[in-house]
Design a protein around this motif. Structure first.
Motif, PDB file in Angstrom:
ATOM      1  N   PRO A 147       0.836  -1.213   0.000  1.00  0.00           N
ATOM      2  CA  PRO A 147       0.000   0.000   0.000  1.00  0.00           C
ATOM      3  C   PRO A 147       0.866   1.255   0.000  1.00  0.00           C
ATOM      4  O   PRO A 147       1.788   1.375   0.793  1.00  0.00           O
ATOM      5  N   GLU A 148       0.556   2.164  -0.899  1.00  0.00           N
ATOM      6  CA  GLU A 148       1.324   3.396  -0.998  1.00  0.00           C
ATOM      7  C   GLU A 148       0.505   4.577  -0.520  1.00  0.00           C
ATOM      8  O   GLU A 148      -0.710   4.607  -0.675  1.00  0.00           O
ATOM      9  N   ARG A 149       1.212   5.513   0.060  1.00  0.00           N
ATOM     10  CA  ARG A 149       0.561   6.739   0.511  1.00  0.00           C
ATOM     11  C   ARG A 149       1.413   7.924   0.095  1.00  0.00           C
ATOM     12  O   ARG A 149       2.606   7.794  -0.110  1.00  0.00           O
ATOM     13  N   THR A 150       0.769   9.067   0.032  1.00  0.00           N
ATOM     14  CA  THR A 150       1.478  10.283  -0.348  1.00  0.00           C
ATOM     15  C   THR A 150       1.750  11.126   0.891  1.00  0.00           C
ATOM     16  O   THR A 150       0.856  11.362   1.696  1.00  0.00           O
ATOM     17  N   CYS A 151       2.978  11.553   1.011  1.00  0.00           N
ATOM     18  CA  CYS A 151       3.360  12.414   2.134  1.00  0.00           C
ATOM     19  C   CYS A 151       2.725  13.789   1.950  1.00  0.00           C
ATOM     20  O   CYS A 151       2.835  14.383   0.874  1.00  0.00           O
ATOM     21  N   ILE A 152       2.060  14.282   2.990  1.00  0.00           N
ATOM     22  CA  ILE A 152       1.400  15.584   2.862  1.00  0.00           C
ATOM     23  C   ILE A 152       2.408  16.730   2.996  1.00  0.00           C
ATOM     24  O   ILE A 152       2.058  17.886   2.830  1.00  0.00           O
ATOM     25  N   GLY A 153       3.654  16.381   3.287  1.00  0.00           N
ATOM     26  CA  GLY A 153       4.686  17.417   3.379  1.00  0.00           C
ATOM     27  C   GLY A 153       5.406  17.626   2.068  1.00  0.00           C
ATOM     28  O   GLY A 153       5.471  18.737   1.545  1.00  0.00           O
ATOM     29  N   GLY A 164       4.974  15.398  -0.784  1.00  0.00           N
ATOM     30  CA  GLY A 164       4.267  14.873  -1.946  1.00  0.00           C
ATOM     31  C   GLY A 164       4.836  13.575  -2.505  1.00  0.00           C
ATOM     32  O   GLY A 164       4.368  13.081  -3.513  1.00  0.00           O
ATOM     33  N   THR A 165       5.845  13.028  -1.853  1.00  0.00           N
ATOM     34  CA  THR A 165       6.427  11.770  -2.309  1.00  0.00           C
ATOM     35  C   THR A 165       5.494  10.611  -2.009  1.00  0.00           C
ATOM     36  O   THR A 165       4.892  10.555  -0.941  1.00  0.00           O
ATOM     37  N   CYS A 201       6.417  11.546   5.893  1.00  0.00           N
ATOM     38  CA  CYS A 201       7.722  10.911   6.057  1.00  0.00           C
ATOM     39  C   CYS A 201       8.217  11.286   7.459  1.00  0.00           C
ATOM     40  O   CYS A 201       7.916  12.377   7.940  1.00  0.00           O
ATOM     41  N   PRO A 202       8.955  10.402   8.093  1.00  0.00           N
ATOM     42  CA  PRO A 202       9.495  10.743   9.420  1.00  0.00           C
ATOM     43  C   PRO A 202      10.648  11.732   9.304  1.00  0.00           C
ATOM     44  O   PRO A 202      11.780  11.432   9.659  1.00  0.00           O
TER      45      PRO A 202
END
Ligand SMILES: [Zn+2]
Length: 97
Positions: A7-13, A15-16, A50-51
């Motif tokens: 499962p992929e998600r987009t970083c809201i910071g 956009g990756t 992303c952390p």
């Protein structure tokens, strides 16, 4: 075709797009509670980051949380999230991959 679905998600910071397990989930409980959910267990609508400090700051600056949850996120929650995020980053530096 890839063998296994990740499962992929987009970083809201930044956009990756990447595996959600490489990111931290953030859940907002209206009206005023925000949870840093690193175990992906918190019920509710999640946003992913992303952390990384840069991603958090970028997201806060762009009011990306507000957009992700489609509702007003109070400033106090931004502060709560920042605190939790920075704490977690400190713990995370050792096993960061
Ligand atoms: Zn990011």
């Amino acid at each position: 075709m890839k063998g296994k679905h990740i499962p992929e998600r987009t970083c809201i910071g930044c956009g990756t797009k990447q595996s959600k397990y490489a990111m931290w989930r953030i859940v907002f409980h209206a009206p005023d509670r925000i949870v840093l959910d690193r175990k992906y267990r918190e019920p509710g609508r999640g946003a992913y980051l992303c952390p990384k400090r840069d991603c958090l700051e970028n997201a806060l600056k762009r009011r990306a949380l507000h957009r992700a949850y489609r509702t007003q996120v109070p400033a106090a929650c931004y502060e709560q999230l920042k605190e939790a995020f920075y704490e977690a980053l400190k713990e995370n530096t050792v096993d960061a991959r």
